[in-house]
Design a protein around this motif. Structure first.
Motif, PDB file in Angstrom:
ATOM      1  N   UNK A  25     -87.294  47.603 -50.313  1.00  0.00           N
ATOM      2  CA  UNK A  25     -87.838  48.440 -49.237  1.00  0.00           C
ATOM      3  C   UNK A  25     -88.461  47.589 -48.131  1.00  0.00           C
ATOM      4  N   UNK A  26     -89.148  46.525 -48.499  1.00  0.00           N
ATOM      5  CA  UNK A  26     -89.723  45.641 -47.470  1.00  0.00           C
ATOM      6  C   UNK A  26     -88.620  44.991 -46.643  1.00  0.00           C
ATOM      7  N   UNK A  27     -87.572  44.515 -47.308  1.00  0.00           N
ATOM      8  CA  UNK A  27     -86.449  43.899 -46.581  1.00  0.00           C
ATOM      9  C   UNK A  27     -85.778  44.891 -45.644  1.00  0.00           C
ATOM     10  N   UNK A  28     -85.538  46.094 -46.134  1.00  0.00           N
ATOM     11  CA  UNK A  28     -84.901  47.118 -45.304  1.00  0.00           C
ATOM     12  C   UNK A  28     -85.788  47.434 -44.103  1.00  0.00           C
ATOM     13  N   UNK A  29     -87.082  47.544 -44.343  1.00  0.00           N
ATOM     14  CA  UNK A  29     -88.011  47.857 -43.264  1.00  0.00           C
ATOM     15  C   UNK A  29     -88.038  46.795 -42.184  1.00  0.00           C
ATOM     16  N   UNK A  30     -87.905  45.546 -42.578  1.00  0.00           N
ATOM     17  CA  UNK A  30     -87.924  44.448 -41.601  1.00  0.00           C
ATOM     18  C   UNK A  30     -86.582  44.224 -40.931  1.00  0.00           C
ATOM     19  N   UNK A  31     -85.491  44.326 -41.722  1.00  0.00           N
ATOM     20  CA  UNK A  31     -84.199  43.859 -41.208  1.00  0.00           C
ATOM     21  C   UNK A  31     -83.024  44.788 -41.451  1.00  0.00           C
ATOM     22  N   UNK A  32     -83.240  45.932 -42.086  1.00  0.00           N
ATOM     23  CA  UNK A  32     -82.158  46.869 -42.319  1.00  0.00           C
ATOM     24  C   UNK A  32     -81.503  46.693 -43.681  1.00  0.00           C
ATOM     25  N   UNK A  33     -80.645  47.641 -44.005  1.00  0.00           N
ATOM     26  CA  UNK A  33     -79.979  47.677 -45.307  1.00  0.00           C
ATOM     27  C   UNK A  33     -79.134  46.419 -45.546  1.00  0.00           C
ATOM     28  N   UNK A  34     -78.546  45.884 -44.499  1.00  0.00           N
ATOM     29  CA  UNK A  34     -77.694  44.700 -44.647  1.00  0.00           C
ATOM     30  C   UNK A  34     -78.466  43.485 -45.167  1.00  0.00           C
ATOM     31  N   UNK A  35     -79.771  43.481 -45.022  1.00  0.00           N
ATOM     32  CA  UNK A  35     -80.587  42.358 -45.494  1.00  0.00           C
ATOM     33  C   UNK A  35     -80.776  42.361 -47.005  1.00  0.00           C
ATOM     34  N   UNK A  36     -80.391  43.447 -47.649  1.00  0.00           N
ATOM     35  CA  UNK A  36     -80.598  43.562 -49.092  1.00  0.00           C
ATOM     36  C   UNK A  36     -79.456  42.863 -49.818  1.00  0.00           C
ATOM     37  N   UNK A  37     -79.742  41.649 -50.227  1.00  0.00           N
ATOM     38  CA  UNK A  37     -78.812  40.845 -51.016  1.00  0.00           C
ATOM     39  C   UNK A  37     -79.515  40.469 -52.319  1.00  0.00           C
TER      40      UNK A  37
END
Length: 184
Positions: A25-37
């Motif tokens: 959730x923190x990654x998505x909040x900062x950079x979007x769904x594509x950042x979730x790796x």
């Protein structure tokens, strides 16, 4: 962590799983769904990369789980609302909570809008809004449900204050706002 998890290994596993979801959730909040790796989530959670695939079958399952948990919370919150005032409080709280998390939650709804396999989550959200709108404003339920969606979007984009929320909800429901609540 729920007190019913007495087994230390199970509790540790539940904590790690929660840490991975929160990191996503923190990654998505900062950079979007594509950042979730796998690596990105593990780094954010301060866990080894293998932890992601230990607790989730794939990164996609992690995203879907996060979406369902977010939706569960909002559907539960909406089902507990019994008045326009309580609804205004709920939306105003949503608008003032951690902005990064709020954006992440909305981004997950957008992900569901793009994916037919997640359509049920959007339909569940819409049903919860429609049910609430019918309870609070039976003759203006569609207008109130549309206003609610708009208020949630406004909370994510530019923000909204409690007085504005109260005015919009009252207008949509065809009621006069409480004069004190509308001024605050």
């Amino acid at each position: 962590m729920p007190p019913e998890i007495a087994d230390g290994r199970l509790r540790k596993g539940a904590l790690r799983r929660r840490a991975l979801l929160d990191a996503a959730l923190r990654l998505i909040g900062r950079s979007g769904v594509a950042a979730v790796t796998q690596r990105g989530v593990a780094t954010e959670a301060e866990l080894p990369p293998s932890a992601v695939l230990y607790y989730f079958a794939s990164v996609d399952e992690l995203l879907v789980t996060a979406l369902r948990e977010v939706n569960d919370r909002y559907v539960d919150d909406l089902s507990a609302v019994e008045s326009l005032d309580a609804l205004a409080d709920l939306i105003a709280d949503y608008a003032t909570q951690d902005r990064e998390r709020t954006i992440a939650e909305y981004d997950l709804y957008l992900l569901a809008a793009r994916r037919p396999d997640l359509r049920e989550e959007l339909e569940r959200w819409d049903r919860a809004l429609d049910d609430l709108a019918r309870r609070l404003a039976p003759t203006r339920a569609e207008l109130l449900a549309a206003a609610l969606n708009g208020l949630y979007l406004r909370a994510v984009t530019s923000g909204i204050d409690h007085a504005s929320v109260t005015r919009v909800l009252s207008a949509a429901a065809g009621q006069q706002p409480d004069s004190k609540a509308a001024r605050t």
